[in-house]
Scaffold this active site. Structure first.
Site, PDB file in Angstrom:
ATOM      1  CB  SER A 191      13.136   4.529  -2.805  1.00 22.14           C
ATOM      2  OG  SER A 191      11.994   5.270  -3.136  1.00 22.14           O
ATOM      3  CD  GLU A 312       9.906  -0.942  -7.450  1.00 23.25           C
ATOM      4  OE1 GLU A 312       9.674  -0.338  -6.382  1.00 23.25           O
ATOM      5  OE2 GLU A 312      11.039  -1.326  -7.775  1.00 23.25           O
ATOM      6  CG  HIS A 406       8.920   1.176  -3.453  1.00 26.94           C
ATOM      7  ND1 HIS A 406       9.825   1.347  -4.464  1.00 26.94           N
ATOM      8  CD2 HIS A 406       9.161   2.179  -2.572  1.00 26.94           C
ATOM      9  CE1 HIS A 406      10.572   2.404  -4.220  1.00 26.94           C
ATOM     10  NE2 HIS A 406      10.193   2.925  -3.062  1.00 26.94           N
TER      11      HIS A 406
END
Length: 523
Positions: A191, A312, A406
């Site tokens: 990320s 995600e 995610h």
């Protein structure tokens, strides 16, 4: 600096440290790589720490960077320990064999958290399994939020990224004493950590420091400087101070964190908005990192492992019931996603045709994920065929609604699926064989540059880690990516100056949707 006299001792450039033996590997925690970034050093580039005499105890994690807590909606899913103290520019080392001579591969980990949260003390990031399998693992703390990424007229930009560079230089200079090979450093992040790793790869000042890189759910990118300035101005307005580093440095730290959280509540990975992020600064980041890397001007010989999770967006939309809210908003949410991605109507029409049974939230989530993540990574892989490896994490969480969201892959990469903090996202019953497969691929990549499947070429091989045995799919996202490549992005719409200016209705809808997001994030 009292130390356990039974642990291993290693000398760093600033003094000796004593770690611990745990589960067959040596662990050193909380080693300072730079001086505390407060007082006269606040909002300034990192400086070397003061040397110390004797042996410094490195048995516990060091202080974490100042950060606001996750909202009530996200706190059940994401662990984010807080360790007080000023000496927050520190790192941790896990090694199977401390001392020169081993020259083992090294993995340097940059944590995620939108550059506003997270730390190296999150239990999911325990590096023991990497050390167990012959890789020296280093995890890094760096400045966050306004302290690390505020943009001021009287201070250099990107101090948080400069922290990461200082840590990387420390590793390159020192890691041999911990058993690592400075010529085999893999820079790895997820990320915001992956975005940071991409920016560092493209930075001229890092050339020669990194042999390989892993970008998990984050492309090389920079934010528009005006978006960052708007965040700083929002904070300054609430604090009733000038938008300068000098004025911000005089504010109580806890008040600054509360104000940052309030100013950022309307920002969202799905809908965008003002945020803290890396900016082009003419120095460490001289140009857009994605352009630098795709045009071959930077890190030509660095091998890349890159990928995403299948769903995600579900981490962004499921907590607090936002997924259902986006579905109810329907066309307004879709218009917001189109504005976020500067997309014409042909894009959502294409997604509807490809996914006729999908609801609005899924269309919105996949559109934004593809635009901000998969398309850039495809472009980067296309620019580096033969030296890029792509993956998709597709195992669904056992918790309702999250899917393969995610950050879910992190417990598998670190082989920490059994720790309680991993189960907060994965639920019970994460398969150990999938941990073995994914962690093993990262170990192979850090060791040899080959994770165990075909490198990117015209067939677009993507390793899929899901239920069952991992397998290679060819072009699994090509149809969606093609929609973006065929349709040029629309220009950024001007902000309306009067209530009924063109685009005012959409702007009002976006504000309503962001308020809806903000209500959820505050819960």
């Amino acid at each position: 600096m009292t130390a356990d006299q039974t642990g291993p001792v290693v000398r760093t450039p600033h003094g000796a440290v004593r770690g611990r033996y745990e589960r067959g590997v040596a662990v050193f925690r909380g080693i300072p790589y730079a001086a505390p970034p407060f007082g006269p050093r606040r909002f300034r580039p990192p400086r070397s720490p003061e040397p110390w005499d004797g042996v410094r105890d490195a048995g516990a994690f060091g202080p974490t960077a100042p950060k606001p807590p996750y909202s009530e909606a996200f706190a059940p899913y994401l662990s984010d320990p807080v360790i007080p103290g000023d000496d927050c520019l520190n790192l941790n080392v896990w090694t199977p064999e401390p001392g020169p001579g081993a020259r083992l591969p090294v993995l340097v980990w940059l944590h995620g958290g939108a550059l506003t949260r997270g730390s190296s003390a999150v239990p999911v990031y325990d590096g023991s399994a990497f050390a167990r399998d012959g890789v020296v693992c280093v995890s890094v703390n760096y400045r966050l939020g306004v302290e690390g990424y505020g943009l001021f007229p009287d201070a250099p930009p990107n101090p948080g990224l400069r922290d990461q560079l200082a840590a990387l230089c420390w590793v390159h200079e020192t890691i041999e004493a911990f058993g690592g090979d400075p010529g085999r450093i893999t820079l790895c992040g997820q990320s915001a950590g992956a975005i940071s790793a991409g920016a560092l790869l493209a930075a001229p000042r890092t050339q020669g420091l990194v042999r390989r890189a892993v970008l998990q759910s984050g492309p090389p990118e920079v934010l528009d400087r005006e978006k960052v300035r708007r965040m700083v101005r929002r904070m300054a307005t609430r604090l009733r101070i000038p938008a300068t580093a000098e004025a911000f440095a005089a504010v109580d730290r806890e008040l600054l964190l509360r104000t940052q959280a309030e100013a950022g509540r309307l920002s969202s990975p799905v809908l965008g908005g003002p945020a803290f992020g890396i900016v082009v600064d003419g120095d460490l980041v001289p140009r857009d990192p994605l352009k630098a890397l795709t045009e071959g001007a930077a890190a030509r010989d660095v091998e890349l492992l890159m990928g995403w999770t299948r769903d995600e967006y579900r981490l962004w939309l499921v907590p607090g019931g936002l997924l259902e809210r986006v579905d109810r908003l329907g066309a307004v949410a879709l218009a917001g996603a189109m504005a976020r991605c500067r997309a014409g109507h042909e894009i959502p029409r294409g997604y509807r045709a490809l996914h006729p049974d999908a609801g609005t939230a899924e269309i919105v989530g996949q559109m934004v994920t593809d635009h901000v993540l998969r398309v850039p990574l495809h472009r980067l892989a296309d620019a580096r065929p033969g030296a890029s490896y792509l993956y998709e994490f597709a195992w669904p969480s056992r918790l309702p609604g999250l899917g393969a969201c995610h950050a879910l892959e992190l417990g598998f990469v670190f082989d920490t699926g059994g720790v309680p903090e991993s189960k907060r996202l994965a639920g019970e019953g994460a398969p150990q064989e999938l941990c073995d497969a994914m962690h093993g691929a990262w170990v192979r990549f850090a060791t040899t540059g080959d994770p165990g499947w075909a490198a990117w070429d015209a067939t677009h091989p993507v390793r899929v880690f899901g239920d069952g045995v991992p397998h290679t799919a060819y072009g699994p996202r090509d149809a969606e990516v093609a929609l973006w490549l065929a349709a040029p992005a629309l220009p950024e719409p001007p902000r309306p100056s009067v209530p009924r200016a063109p685009g005012a209705e959409l702007a009002a809808a976006m504000r309503r949707l962001r308020r809806s997001v903000g209500t959820t994030l505050r819960r």
